[in-house]
Design a protein around this motif. Structure first.
Motif, PDB file in Angstrom:
ATOM      1  N   LEU A  57       0.843  -1.198   0.000  1.00  0.00           N
ATOM      2  CA  LEU A  57       0.000   0.000   0.000  1.00  0.00           C
ATOM      3  C   LEU A  57       0.879   1.249   0.000  1.00  0.00           C
ATOM      4  O   LEU A  57       1.836   1.341   0.762  1.00  0.00           O
ATOM      5  N   SER A 141       3.551  -1.365   3.539  1.00  0.00           N
ATOM      6  CA  SER A 141       3.225  -0.013   3.089  1.00  0.00           C
ATOM      7  C   SER A 141       4.487   0.829   2.997  1.00  0.00           C
ATOM      8  O   SER A 141       5.550   0.445   3.494  1.00  0.00           O
ATOM      9  N   THR A 174       6.507  -1.503   7.162  1.00  0.00           N
ATOM     10  CA  THR A 174       6.445  -0.195   6.505  1.00  0.00           C
ATOM     11  C   THR A 174       7.855   0.273   6.172  1.00  0.00           C
ATOM     12  O   THR A 174       8.754   0.174   6.995  1.00  0.00           O
TER      13      THR A 174
END
Length: 213
Positions: A57, A141, A174
C-alpha cells in the motif's frame, strides 16, 4: 533498529532492465516501481513468516488524474491509497521482483483509468478490511517519497544531513522513501526491524541484485 539502505543509479537501471526482460510486455517501469518491488520482495524473504497473500500500500497524488480536471485554483491535497496484492509464492519465486513490479505498475496505471479513482475510493476501506493481517494475509506499506525532496528543506540553519521517518518503528512492514542525501541519483530506503531481521534483510538486499542478469 532503524536503518537506511541506498539504491544507486546503477542498481536501479539494472533492476529496470531485468524486470523488463522478464515481463516481456514492453512496459516502462519507473524508479519508484522497481525500488518498491525490490524492497518488498527482500522484506518478505527477510521476515520469513507464513502468509499466503501479501499486499503493498502506498499513497498517490491524484490531483492530475481527474476528468474533468480540477481547477487551476484548487488548493489542497487529493491523496488516495494504491492497494496492490499478490501471492507470497509468486513474490518469493525466481521472478518475484518482476511479479512485484508488474503488480505495482498495474495498480498505478489503474488509478489513471477514466473511472479508476472513483472505483478505488469507493472500495478502498473495504479492500483494507477484507485483509487478515494476523492470519494468512499481511499488509506492507510505504511512507514518504523521493519527490518530496526532504534534503532540500532549509529552515534557516542549513539542509539536513540525515532524514528518517521514525513512525515506521510501529510496524516491521512499513518502509520509508527519500532521495539520496548525497545529491546523487538514487533512493534512500528506511526500515525498522528487529536486529536479527535487519541482518537477514541487509544480506538479501545486498546479495540479490548481484545475481540479477
Amino acid at each position: 533498529m532503524l536503518a537506511t539502505f541506498v539504491m544507486g543509479q546503477s542498481e536501479i537501471e539494472k533492476l529496470k532492465k531485468w524486470v523488463l526482460a522478464r515481463n516481456l510486455k514492453e512496459n516502462i517501469y519507473s524508479t519508484f516501481v522497481v525500488t518498491c518491488a525490490y524492497v518488498w520482495v527482500c522484506l518478505i524473504k527477510a521476515l520469513g513468516e507464513s502468509h499466503a497473500r501479501e499486499h503493498f500500500l502506498f499513497a498517490v497524488d491524484c490531483r492530475a488524474h481527474f476528468e474533468p480536471a480540477l481547477p487551476i485554483t484548487y488548493f489542497g491535497s487529493c491523496i488516495l491509497g494504491c492497494f496492490n496484492s499478490a501471492t507470497k509464492s509468486d513474490l518469493a519465486g525466481e521472478d518475484g521482483i518482476a511479479v512485484a513490479a508488474e503488480v505495482i505498475r498495474n495498480g498505478i496505471q489503474g488509478m489513471k483509468d477514466d473511472d479508476g479513482l472513483l472505483k478505488r475510493a469507493a472500495n478502498y476501506f473495504a479492500s483494507i478490511q477484507s485483509c487478515q493481517p494476523a492470519g494468512s494475509e499481511r499488509i506492507h506499506s510505504s511512507a514518504g517519497s523521493p519527490l518530496l525532496k526532504v534534503y532540500d528543506t532549509d529552515f534557516g540553519w542549513g539542509k539536513p544531513k540525515k532524514s528518517e521517518v521514525v513512525s515506521i518503528r510501529d510496524t516491521r512492514t512499513t518502509i520509508s522513501l527519500a532521495e539520496r542525501s548525497d545529491g546523487q541519483v538514487g533512493v534512500e530506503v528506511g526500515l525498522a526491524l528487529k536486529e536479527s531481521e535487519m541482518d537477514i534483510f541487509a544480506s538479501i538486499f545486498a546479495g540479490t541484485i548481484k545475481f540479477l542478469s
